[in-house]
Design a protein around this motif. Structure first.
Motif, mmCIF file in Angstrom:
data_model
loop_
_atom_site.group_PDB
_atom_site.id
_atom_site.type_symbol
_atom_site.label_atom_id
_atom_site.label_comp_id
_atom_site.label_asym_id
_atom_site.label_seq_id
_atom_site.Cartn_x
_atom_site.Cartn_y
_atom_site.Cartn_z
ATOM 1 N N THR A 141 0.827 -1.209 0.000
ATOM 2 C CA THR A 141 0.000 0.000 0.000
ATOM 3 C C THR A 141 0.859 1.255 0.000
ATOM 4 O O THR A 141 0.548 2.236 -0.706
ATOM 5 N N ALA A 142 1.937 1.253 0.773
ATOM 6 C CA ALA A 142 2.840 2.408 0.783
ATOM 7 C C ALA A 142 3.461 2.613 -0.597
ATOM 8 O O ALA A 142 3.575 3.757 -1.080
ATOM 9 N N LYS A 143 3.839 1.525 -1.247
ATOM 10 C CA LYS A 143 4.418 1.616 -2.588
ATOM 11 C C LYS A 143 3.376 2.097 -3.600
ATOM 12 O O LYS A 143 3.687 2.881 -4.504
ATOM 13 N N LEU A 144 2.145 1.623 -3.443
ATOM 14 C CA LEU A 144 1.082 2.075 -4.343
ATOM 15 C C LEU A 144 0.841 3.572 -4.203
ATOM 16 O O LEU A 144 0.710 4.283 -5.207
ATOM 17 N N LEU A 145 0.780 4.052 -2.961
ATOM 18 C CA LEU A 145 0.548 5.481 -2.758
ATOM 19 C C LEU A 145 1.709 6.296 -3.306
ATOM 20 O O LEU A 145 1.504 7.387 -3.865
ATOM 21 N N HIS A 146 2.905 5.774 -3.180
ATOM 22 C CA HIS A 146 4.064 6.459 -3.758
ATOM 23 C C HIS A 146 3.922 6.532 -5.273
ATOM 24 O O HIS A 146 4.197 7.581 -5.888
ATOM 25 N N GLY A 147 3.467 5.435 -5.886
ATOM 26 C CA GLY A 147 3.307 5.417 -7.334
ATOM 27 C C GLY A 147 2.183 6.302 -7.836
ATOM 28 O O GLY A 147 2.280 6.887 -8.921
ATOM 29 N N ILE A 148 1.133 6.431 -7.038
ATOM 30 C CA ILE A 148 -0.033 7.224 -7.461
ATOM 31 C C ILE A 148 0.123 8.704 -7.118
ATOM 32 O O ILE A 148 -0.198 9.579 -7.928
ATOM 33 N N GLU A 149 0.626 8.980 -5.916
ATOM 34 C CA GLU A 149 0.678 10.361 -5.427
ATOM 35 C C GLU A 149 2.083 10.826 -5.039
ATOM 36 O O GLU A 149 2.232 11.910 -4.483
ATOM 37 N N ASP A 150 3.071 10.001 -5.293
ATOM 38 C CA ASP A 150 4.452 10.333 -4.919
ATOM 39 C C ASP A 150 4.568 10.520 -3.406
ATOM 40 O O ASP A 150 5.165 11.488 -2.925
ATOM 41 N N TYR A 151 4.025 9.585 -2.643
ATOM 42 C CA TYR A 151 4.142 9.603 -1.184
ATOM 43 C C TYR A 151 5.613 9.761 -0.795
ATOM 44 O O TYR A 151 6.464 8.992 -1.244
ATOM 45 N N PRO A 152 5.955 10.733 0.065
ATOM 46 C CA PRO A 152 7.357 11.124 0.234
ATOM 47 C C PRO A 152 8.214 10.244 1.142
ATOM 48 O O PRO A 152 9.439 10.358 1.116
ATOM 49 N N TYR A 153 7.589 9.356 1.946
ATOM 50 C CA TYR A 153 8.382 8.641 2.944
ATOM 51 C C TYR A 153 8.524 7.155 2.630
ATOM 52 O O TYR A 153 8.690 6.334 3.536
ATOM 53 N N VAL A 154 8.490 6.813 1.359
ATOM 54 C CA VAL A 154 8.583 5.401 0.983
ATOM 55 C C VAL A 154 9.950 4.822 1.353
ATOM 56 O O VAL A 154 10.061 3.651 1.720
ATOM 57 N N ASP A 155 11.010 5.623 1.284
ATOM 58 C CA ASP A 155 12.334 5.125 1.674
ATOM 59 C C ASP A 155 12.392 4.810 3.171
ATOM 60 O O ASP A 155 13.019 3.831 3.586
#
Length: 325
Positions: A141-155
């Motif tokens: 889910t975190a990776k999906l949000l990063h892919g959709i909205e560029d969620y900033p804390y994926v690292d």
């Protein structure tokens, strides 16, 4: 679970409907539904455009979200892979054009028939929590949000998943004396209230309905720490046991407020504190989402010790799988 599997599932989901994703839903039953709570909570807290929902499977079937469609991703989880309501929920999601991600322990599961992406997770080693469905779904889910909205804390999430097994392994050792003492102290109790907040409330609920009610035939109720003062605290006394799951993160203040009151007006209190158990090893930008992953394993130690003193196996059932329902 191979991280490449999660990456492939995320890539395929992001490619669905030419990448036009506006909703991510989670549906399951019982303990599997509890596993999905933190991912729903994460999206509610962090997503700016993507909407979400968390549904027991039979309700998802009977009251299907109007927004469900080709712009949706649906996580569907069943440990056995054959829970009828969950299999039907996956079928409904597919029929609406959603991209379904099925999670199960069973390679032959009926659920996989209606899963566009299939995740077969490992089970049995409580110290390797990165392989359980709660962690896998949160990671995806975190990776999906990063892919959709560029969620900033994926690292920071990636780093957290590298550390969480170490946190859990250390915590298991740390709680052994406490869990044994807890079981001895409360072996004759028949009712427990379980308090929690934030991403951890899902597991307060799960510990109550699955570990205590289902597996030990004890009465139990989950109370949100923030709601405790809006009705439930009126039954507080010195004779009723309370288990407070004390989170690390933004809702910790809610748990601390409940703890202060309990320590004044109750006597039978067990505090399970994520900070004491070492969760602050993980970056504070994301650590709160790892609370329930830690609490799941640690509370398994509590229920195991209760089962021992009760001489009541965690696998014994009165109705489940034995009568028609």
């Amino acid at each position: 679970m191979d991280s490449n599997t999660v990456n492939k599932v995320v890539k395929d989901a992001l490619n669905h409907n030419q990448g036009k994703i506006n909703s991510i839903y989670f549906t399951a039953c019982g303990g599997s539904l509890v596993d999905l709570y933190v991912s729903k909570y994460f999206l509610e807290a962090e997503a700016k455009k993507v909407t979400t929902g968390w549904y027991t499977a039979n309700e998802f079937v009977h009251v299907t979200p109007a927004k469900l469609g080709k712009d949706s991703i649906v996580f569907v989880c069943s440990h056995s892979g054959n829970t009828p309501e969950t299999v039907e929920a996956a079928k409904v999601a597919q029929e609406h054009g959603a991209f379904t991600i099925g999670l199960t322990f069973n390679k032959q599961a009926d659920l996989l028939t209606y899963s566009d992406a299939k995740i077969i997770y490992e089970w049995g080693n409580e110290a390797e929590v990165v392989n359980n469905p709660m962690a896998i779904t949160l990671h995806a889910t975190a990776k999906l949000l990063h892919g959709i909205e560029d969620y900033p804390y994926v690292d920071q999430f990636e780093d957290g998943f590298k550390k969480i097994d170490t946190v859990v392994a250390n915590a298991i050792d740390q709680v052994q004396p406490r869990t044994k003492a807890f079981a001895q102290k409360y072996k004759d109790e028949e009712m427990f209230y379980v308090l929690g907040s934030g991403p951890s409330f899902g597991h307060a609920y799960g510990f109550a309905i699955c570990s205590l009610m289902e597996m030990q035939w004890l009465n139990a109720s989950a109370i949100h720490s923030g709601e405790y003062f809006h009705g439930p605290f009126e039954v507080t006394d010195k004779n009723t046991p309370y288990i407070l799951i004390k989170s690390l993160g933004r809702t910790r203040a809610l748990d601390e407020r409940a703890q202060t009151f309990l320590e004044k007006y109750a006597e039978k209190i067990e505090i399970v504190d994520a900070k004491e158990l070492g969760l602050d090893m993980i970056d504070d930008k994301v650590s709160e989402y790892f609370n329930p992953i830690l609490f799941y394993t640690i509370l398994c130690e509590y229920r195991s010790k209760l089962a021992d003193v009760h001489n009541h196996s965690l696998d014994v059932r009165r109705y489940m799988g034995k009568v028609k329902y």
